[in-house]
Motif scaffolding. Sequence first.
Motif: not given
Length: 175
Positions: A67-78, A81-97
């Motif tokens: 994604f060349p721009r921040d807004r492209d990344f955010a738009a793809a996540i939006i 999320l829209a493709e999921r059922a309303p109760d499944d519109r959560n984000v999991l952030v995984f930070i490795h060790g």
Amino acid sequence: NTIFIATTRAASEISGTFYSAERADDLNLASVTVTVPPVHAPGKIERAVRLPPDPQRDFAVVDPLIFPRDRDFAAAIIEALAERAPDDRNVLVFIHGYNNTLSDSVLRIAQFVNDTGFRGVPVLFSWASAGKVTHYVYDLNSALVARPMLEHTALLLSQTRARGFNVFAHSMGTL
């Protein structure tokens, strides 16, 4: 599963390697699709012994997208999320060790999402780990200097209209 990636790793010049262990000056944003083999055993990552991976036996990473721009990344996540059922519109952030390559981390979050049945959108925050046991100090410094970019990632994710956020930080990733 599509895995979104926010990383402080520099782009790699090596063919077949998406991002390196070197630190980038700016946040890089991408996504990949990870296929899980039908023979997958929960708690394991079936890794290819030889490349390319066999999707019938191995986890396989396909369709890399930058994604060349921040807004492209955010738009793809939006959109994801829209493709999921309303109760499944959560984000999991995984930070490795410590001692993790980007490949290790992508496969681990894909395995976690698959094994737990998480139905939201997974996002990997990958700081520039050297991926070597002998590079502890480099990893420690990389984790520390990545903190402002994690904050930047959080601001981007706050623009996605996600229903909720889960943060899973492992080991040195908790710094």
